[in-house]
Design a protein around this motif. Structure first.
Motif, PDB file in Angstrom:
ATOM      1  N   ILE A   1       0.857  -1.176   0.000  1.00 48.96           N
ATOM      2  CA  ILE A   1       0.000   0.000   0.000  1.00 48.96           C
ATOM      3  C   ILE A   1       0.897   1.232   0.000  1.00 48.96           C
ATOM      4  N   VAL A   2       0.603   2.189  -0.871  1.00 48.81           N
ATOM      5  CA  VAL A   2       1.409   3.406  -0.972  1.00 48.81           C
ATOM      6  C   VAL A   2       1.075   4.316   0.204  1.00 48.81           C
ATOM      7  N   CYS A   3       2.066   4.583   1.038  1.00 50.96           N
ATOM      8  CA  CYS A   3       1.833   5.369   2.250  1.00 50.96           C
ATOM      9  C   CYS A   3       2.465   6.749   2.192  1.00 50.96           C
ATOM     10  N   ARG A   4       3.361   6.982   1.227  1.00 54.31           N
ATOM     11  CA  ARG A   4       4.052   8.274   1.190  1.00 54.31           C
ATOM     12  C   ARG A   4       4.665   8.474  -0.195  1.00 54.31           C
ATOM     13  N   ILE A   5       4.560   9.706  -0.709  1.00 53.82           N
ATOM     14  CA  ILE A   5       5.203  10.083  -1.963  1.00 53.82           C
ATOM     15  C   ILE A   5       5.878  11.429  -1.746  1.00 53.82           C
ATOM     16  N   VAL A   6       7.169  11.485  -2.046  1.00 50.95           N
ATOM     17  CA  VAL A   6       7.948  12.713  -1.858  1.00 50.95           C
ATOM     18  C   VAL A   6       8.540  13.127  -3.202  1.00 50.95           C
ATOM     19  N   TYR A   7       8.256  14.362  -3.596  1.00 51.08           N
ATOM     20  CA  TYR A   7       8.724  14.916  -4.868  1.00 51.08           C
ATOM     21  C   TYR A   7       9.738  16.009  -4.569  1.00 51.08           C
ATOM     22  N   CYS A   8      10.949  15.878  -5.122  1.00 53.96           N
ATOM     23  CA  CYS A   8      12.003  16.856  -4.878  1.00 53.96           C
ATOM     24  C   CYS A   8      12.423  17.495  -6.197  1.00 53.96           C
ATOM     25  N   SER A   9      12.379  18.806  -6.238  1.00 58.38           N
ATOM     26  CA  SER A   9      12.740  19.516  -7.463  1.00 58.38           C
ATOM     27  C   SER A   9      13.123  20.938  -7.092  1.00 58.38           C
ATOM     28  N   ALA A  10      13.257  21.794  -8.111  1.00 59.58           N
ATOM     29  CA  ALA A  10      13.542  23.208  -7.910  1.00 59.58           C
ATOM     30  C   ALA A  10      12.938  23.968  -9.081  1.00 59.58           C
ATOM     31  N   GLN A  11      12.670  25.238  -8.866  1.00 62.03           N
ATOM     32  CA  GLN A  11      11.995  26.032  -9.886  1.00 62.03           C
ATOM     33  C   GLN A  11      12.913  27.121 -10.430  1.00 62.03           C
ATOM     34  N   ARG A  12      13.091  27.106 -11.754  1.00 65.54           N
ATOM     35  CA  ARG A  12      13.854  28.153 -12.416  1.00 65.54           C
ATOM     36  C   ARG A  12      12.957  29.376 -12.631  1.00 65.54           C
ATOM     37  N   THR A  13      13.526  30.538 -12.453  1.00 65.85           N
ATOM     38  CA  THR A  13      12.750  31.768 -12.576  1.00 65.85           C
ATOM     39  C   THR A  13      13.082  32.557 -13.842  1.00 65.85           C
ATOM     40  N   ASP A  14      13.942  32.009 -14.716  1.00 72.37           N
ATOM     41  CA  ASP A  14      14.368  32.754 -15.901  1.00 72.37           C
ATOM     42  C   ASP A  14      13.464  32.517 -17.112  1.00 72.37           C
ATOM     43  N   ASN A  15      12.459  31.664 -16.961  1.00 69.07           N
ATOM     44  CA  ASN A  15      11.507  31.416 -18.041  1.00 69.07           C
ATOM     45  C   ASN A  15      10.109  31.443 -17.433  1.00 69.07           C
ATOM     46  N   ALA A  16       9.363  32.510 -17.703  1.00 62.21           N
ATOM     47  CA  ALA A  16       8.084  32.725 -17.028  1.00 62.21           C
ATOM     48  C   ALA A  16       7.080  31.617 -17.322  1.00 62.21           C
TER      49      ALA A  16
ATOM     50  N   GLN B   1      15.761   9.883   6.293  1.00 65.84           N
ATOM     51  CA  GLN B   1      14.949  10.235   7.467  1.00 65.84           C
ATOM     52  C   GLN B   1      13.749   9.313   7.599  1.00 65.84           C
ATOM     53  N   ASP B   2      13.076   9.036   6.480  1.00 66.45           N
ATOM     54  CA  ASP B   2      11.908   8.160   6.541  1.00 66.45           C
ATOM     55  C   ASP B   2      12.310   6.735   6.899  1.00 66.45           C
ATOM     56  N   GLY B   3      13.511   6.334   6.498  1.00 67.23           N
ATOM     57  CA  GLY B   3      14.001   5.021   6.909  1.00 67.23           C
ATOM     58  C   GLY B   3      14.178   4.938   8.411  1.00 67.23           C
ATOM     59  N   PHE B   4      14.798   5.963   8.992  1.00 69.80           N
ATOM     60  CA  PHE B   4      15.005   5.979  10.440  1.00 69.80           C
ATOM     61  C   PHE B   4      13.696   6.153  11.208  1.00 69.80           C
ATOM     62  N   ASP B   5      12.736   6.843  10.598  1.00 68.67           N
ATOM     63  CA  ASP B   5      11.424   7.017  11.240  1.00 68.67           C
ATOM     64  C   ASP B   5      10.499   5.830  10.998  1.00 68.67           C
ATOM     65  N   ASP B   6      10.992   4.824  10.303  1.00 64.99           N
ATOM     66  CA  ASP B   6      10.230   3.610   9.999  1.00 64.99           C
ATOM     67  C   ASP B   6       8.922   3.927   9.278  1.00 64.99           C
ATOM     68  N   VAL B   7       9.015   4.765   8.258  1.00 64.43           N
ATOM     69  CA  VAL B   7       7.830   5.137   7.476  1.00 64.43           C
ATOM     70  C   VAL B   7       7.481   4.066   6.457  1.00 64.43           C
ATOM     71  N   PHE B   8       8.477   3.361   5.943  1.00 66.88           N
ATOM     72  CA  PHE B   8       8.251   2.420   4.849  1.00 66.88           C
ATOM     73  C   PHE B   8       8.934   1.076   5.099  1.00 66.88           C
ATOM     74  N   ASP B   9       8.430   0.078   4.388  1.00 68.14           N
ATOM     75  CA  ASP B   9       9.110  -1.218   4.295  1.00 68.14           C
ATOM     76  C   ASP B   9       9.808  -1.367   2.948  1.00 68.14           C
ATOM     77  N   HIS B  10       9.256  -0.677   1.936  1.00 69.66           N
ATOM     78  CA  HIS B  10       9.783  -0.763   0.573  1.00 69.66           C
ATOM     79  C   HIS B  10       9.809   0.645  -0.014  1.00 69.66           C
ATOM     80  N   ALA B  11      11.009   1.112  -0.354  1.00 71.85           N
ATOM     81  CA  ALA B  11      11.166   2.437  -0.956  1.00 71.85           C
ATOM     82  C   ALA B  11      11.417   2.294  -2.454  1.00 71.85           C
ATOM     83  N   TYR B  12      10.675   3.066  -3.242  1.00 67.09           N
ATOM     84  CA  TYR B  12      10.875   3.133  -4.686  1.00 67.09           C
ATOM     85  C   TYR B  12      11.573   4.459  -4.990  1.00 67.09           C
ATOM     86  N   LEU B  13      12.782   4.389  -5.524  1.00 68.82           N
ATOM     87  CA  LEU B  13      13.592   5.570  -5.782  1.00 68.82           C
ATOM     88  C   LEU B  13      13.566   5.857  -7.286  1.00 68.82           C
TER      89      LEU B  13
END
Length: 206
Positions: free
Chosen positions: A44-59, A116-128
Protein backbone atom coordinates in the motif's frame (compact mmCIF):
# COMPACT_ATOMS: atom_id res chain seq x y z
CA UNK A 1 0.48 -4.89 4.44
CA UNK A 2 3.86 -3.79 3.12
CA UNK A 3 4.24 -0.01 3.34
CA UNK A 4 5.56 1.46 0.09
CA UNK A 5 7.02 4.96 -0.28
CA UNK A 6 8.08 6.74 -3.46
CA UNK A 7 10.92 9.25 -3.71
CA UNK A 8 10.86 11.28 -6.92
CA UNK A 9 13.77 13.10 -8.54
CA UNK A 10 11.79 15.84 -10.26
CA UNK A 11 14.48 16.93 -12.73
CA UNK A 12 15.46 13.41 -13.70
CA UNK A 13 11.82 12.53 -14.29
CA UNK A 14 11.10 15.74 -16.23
CA UNK A 15 13.94 15.16 -18.68
CA UNK A 16 12.99 11.49 -19.06
CA UNK A 17 9.44 12.54 -19.99
CA UNK A 18 10.69 15.36 -22.22
CA UNK A 19 12.69 12.83 -24.25
CA UNK A 20 9.44 11.02 -25.08
CA UNK A 21 8.18 14.11 -26.97
CA UNK A 22 4.70 13.74 -25.47
CA UNK A 23 4.17 16.89 -23.38
CA UNK A 24 0.82 15.75 -21.97
CA UNK A 25 2.61 12.98 -20.04
CA UNK A 26 4.23 15.64 -17.84
CA UNK A 27 0.83 16.27 -16.18
CA UNK A 28 1.43 13.07 -14.26
CA UNK A 29 -0.56 11.77 -11.29
CA UNK A 30 2.06 10.12 -9.11
CA UNK A 31 -0.45 8.71 -6.66
CA UNK A 32 -2.18 6.85 -9.49
CA UNK A 33 1.12 5.80 -11.04
CA UNK A 34 2.55 4.57 -7.74
CA UNK A 35 -0.53 2.41 -7.23
CA UNK A 36 0.11 0.83 -10.64
CA UNK A 37 3.75 0.09 -9.85
CA UNK A 38 3.29 -1.72 -6.53
CA UNK A 39 1.96 -5.29 -6.24
CA UNK A 40 -1.62 -4.38 -5.39
CA UNK A 41 -2.26 -7.32 -3.05
CA UNK A 42 0.96 -6.94 -1.12
CA UNK A 43 1.77 -3.24 -0.82
CA UNK A 44 0.00 0.00 0.00
CA UNK A 45 1.41 3.41 -0.97
CA UNK A 46 1.83 5.37 2.25
CA UNK A 47 4.05 8.27 1.19
CA UNK A 48 5.20 10.08 -1.96
CA UNK A 49 7.95 12.71 -1.86
CA UNK A 50 8.72 14.92 -4.87
CA UNK A 51 12.00 16.86 -4.88
CA UNK A 52 12.74 19.52 -7.46
CA UNK A 53 13.54 23.21 -7.91
CA UNK A 54 11.99 26.03 -9.89
CA UNK A 55 13.85 28.15 -12.42
CA UNK A 56 12.75 31.77 -12.58
CA UNK A 57 14.37 32.75 -15.90
CA UNK A 58 11.51 31.42 -18.04
CA UNK A 59 8.08 32.72 -17.03
CA UNK A 60 5.99 30.16 -18.94
CA UNK A 61 8.00 27.23 -17.63
CA UNK A 62 7.84 28.62 -14.10
CA UNK A 63 4.03 28.93 -14.25
CA UNK A 64 3.67 25.35 -15.51
CA UNK A 65 5.97 24.01 -12.81
CA UNK A 66 4.19 25.91 -10.05
CA UNK A 67 0.84 24.60 -11.23
CA UNK A 68 2.21 21.07 -11.30
CA UNK A 69 3.59 21.33 -7.78
CA UNK A 70 0.22 22.67 -6.59
CA UNK A 71 -1.53 19.76 -8.34
CA UNK A 72 0.76 17.23 -6.68
CA UNK A 73 0.23 18.77 -3.25
CA UNK A 74 -3.54 18.64 -3.82
CA UNK A 75 -3.25 14.87 -4.29
CA UNK A 76 -1.25 14.42 -1.08
CA UNK A 77 2.27 14.38 -2.50
CA UNK A 78 4.91 15.97 -0.26
CA UNK A 79 6.90 18.50 -2.32
CA UNK A 80 10.36 19.60 -1.19
CA UNK A 81 11.66 22.43 -3.35
CA UNK A 82 15.23 23.58 -3.83
CA UNK A 83 16.35 26.59 -5.84
CA UNK A 84 18.66 27.81 -8.58
CA UNK A 85 21.79 29.88 -8.09
CA UNK A 86 23.88 31.62 -10.70
CA UNK A 87 27.45 30.41 -11.07
CA UNK A 88 30.22 31.79 -13.27
CA UNK A 89 31.32 29.49 -16.10
CA UNK A 90 34.48 29.95 -18.20
CA UNK A 91 35.17 28.50 -21.64
CA UNK A 92 38.49 26.63 -21.56
CA UNK A 93 39.08 27.29 -25.25
CA UNK A 94 38.47 31.03 -25.58
CA UNK A 95 38.32 32.27 -21.99
CA UNK A 96 34.82 33.74 -22.37
CA UNK A 97 32.71 33.71 -19.21
CA UNK A 98 28.98 33.71 -18.56
CA UNK A 99 26.47 33.24 -15.75
CA UNK A 100 24.79 29.82 -15.72
CA UNK A 101 21.78 28.76 -13.58
CA UNK A 102 22.67 25.78 -11.39
CA UNK A 103 20.09 23.72 -9.50
CA UNK A 104 20.71 23.34 -5.78
CA UNK A 105 19.31 21.25 -2.91
CA UNK A 106 16.92 18.87 -4.70
CA UNK A 107 19.38 15.94 -4.72
CA UNK A 108 20.16 16.53 -1.05
CA UNK A 109 16.46 16.85 -0.22
CA UNK A 110 15.77 13.54 -1.94
CA UNK A 111 18.53 11.73 -0.07
CA UNK A 112 17.53 13.25 3.28
CA UNK A 113 13.87 12.32 2.76
CA UNK A 114 14.78 8.70 2.03
CA UNK A 115 17.16 8.38 4.99
CA UNK A 116 14.95 10.24 7.47
CA UNK A 117 11.91 8.16 6.54
CA UNK A 118 14.00 5.02 6.91
CA UNK A 119 15.00 5.98 10.44
CA UNK A 120 11.42 7.02 11.24
CA UNK A 121 10.23 3.61 10.00
CA UNK A 122 7.83 5.14 7.48
CA UNK A 123 8.25 2.42 4.85
CA UNK A 124 9.11 -1.22 4.30
CA UNK A 125 9.78 -0.76 0.57
CA UNK A 126 11.17 2.44 -0.96
CA UNK A 127 10.88 3.13 -4.69
CA UNK A 128 13.59 5.57 -5.78
CA UNK A 129 12.65 7.18 -9.10
CA UNK A 130 15.94 8.47 -10.48
CA UNK A 131 18.99 7.40 -12.45
CA UNK A 132 21.30 9.68 -10.49
CA UNK A 133 24.34 8.04 -8.94
CA UNK A 134 24.37 10.75 -6.24
CA UNK A 135 21.67 8.76 -4.42
CA UNK A 136 23.93 5.71 -3.92
CA UNK A 137 25.19 6.80 -0.45
CA UNK A 138 21.62 7.32 0.81
CA UNK A 139 20.59 3.86 -0.38
CA UNK A 140 23.72 2.39 1.21
CA UNK A 141 22.75 3.90 4.57
CA UNK A 142 19.28 2.36 4.37
CA UNK A 143 20.62 -1.06 3.41
CA UNK A 144 23.29 -0.98 6.13
CA UNK A 145 21.09 0.21 8.98
CA UNK A 146 17.85 -1.48 7.93
CA UNK A 147 18.70 -4.64 5.99
CA UNK A 148 15.07 -5.80 6.07
CA UNK A 149 13.91 -2.74 4.16
CA UNK A 150 13.83 -2.99 0.36
CA UNK A 151 14.82 -0.29 -2.10
CA UNK A 152 13.91 -0.47 -5.79
CA UNK A 153 15.41 1.60 -8.59
CA UNK A 154 12.77 3.02 -10.93
CA UNK A 155 13.28 4.74 -14.30
CA UNK A 156 11.02 5.99 -17.08
CA UNK A 157 11.09 3.99 -20.29
CA UNK A 158 13.92 5.07 -22.57
CA UNK A 159 16.32 5.61 -19.67
CA UNK A 160 18.80 3.06 -18.40
CA UNK A 161 19.12 2.17 -14.76
CA UNK A 162 22.29 3.57 -13.25
CA UNK A 163 24.54 0.56 -12.62
CA UNK A 164 25.93 1.84 -9.31
CA UNK A 165 22.47 2.73 -8.03
CA UNK A 166 21.03 -0.56 -9.22
CA UNK A 167 23.77 -2.47 -7.40
CA UNK A 168 23.10 -0.49 -4.22
CA UNK A 169 19.42 -1.44 -4.52
CA UNK A 170 20.30 -5.15 -4.73
CA UNK A 171 19.31 -5.20 -8.43
CA UNK A 172 15.68 -4.48 -7.59
CA UNK A 173 14.31 -2.48 -10.51
CA UNK A 174 11.14 -1.31 -12.24
CA UNK A 175 10.63 0.54 -15.51
CA UNK A 176 7.68 2.86 -16.04
CA UNK A 177 6.12 2.15 -19.42
CA UNK A 178 4.31 4.57 -21.71
CA UNK A 179 1.13 2.64 -20.94
CA UNK A 180 1.68 3.32 -17.22
CA UNK A 181 2.09 7.02 -17.95
CA UNK A 182 -0.94 7.29 -20.22
CA UNK A 183 -3.10 5.60 -17.57
CA UNK A 184 -1.90 7.91 -14.78
CA UNK A 185 -2.61 11.47 -15.87
CA UNK A 186 -4.08 14.15 -13.65
CA UNK A 187 -7.49 15.56 -14.61
CA UNK A 188 -7.75 18.94 -16.32
CA UNK A 189 -9.10 20.58 -13.19
CA UNK A 190 -7.92 19.60 -9.73
CA UNK A 191 -9.95 20.78 -6.77
CA UNK A 192 -8.19 21.36 -3.48
CA UNK A 193 -7.60 24.32 -1.17
CA UNK A 194 -7.47 26.22 -4.47
CA UNK A 195 -8.39 24.91 -7.93
CA UNK A 196 -5.51 23.99 -10.23
CA UNK A 197 -6.05 24.07 -13.99
CA UNK A 198 -3.87 22.04 -16.34
CA UNK A 199 -1.60 24.28 -18.48
CA UNK A 200 -2.62 24.23 -22.17
CA UNK A 201 0.87 22.96 -23.08
CA UNK A 202 0.01 19.71 -21.27
CA UNK A 203 -3.36 19.13 -22.94
CA UNK A 204 -3.60 15.60 -24.38
CA UNK A 205 -3.58 15.28 -28.18
CA UNK A 206 -6.96 15.12 -29.88
Amino acid sequence: MIRAAFYLDGFNIYHSLDDLNRPHLKWLDWRALASRLVPSRDEIVCRIVYCSAQRTDNADRLIRHRRYVSALEATGVICKMGNFLTEKRICRSCGADWDAPVEKQSDVNLALALVQDGFDDVFDHAYLVTADTDQVPAVAVIKERFPMKKVTSVVVTGRRHNNALLTACGNNKRTITVADLEASLLPKLIRGPSAVLRPPAYDPPN
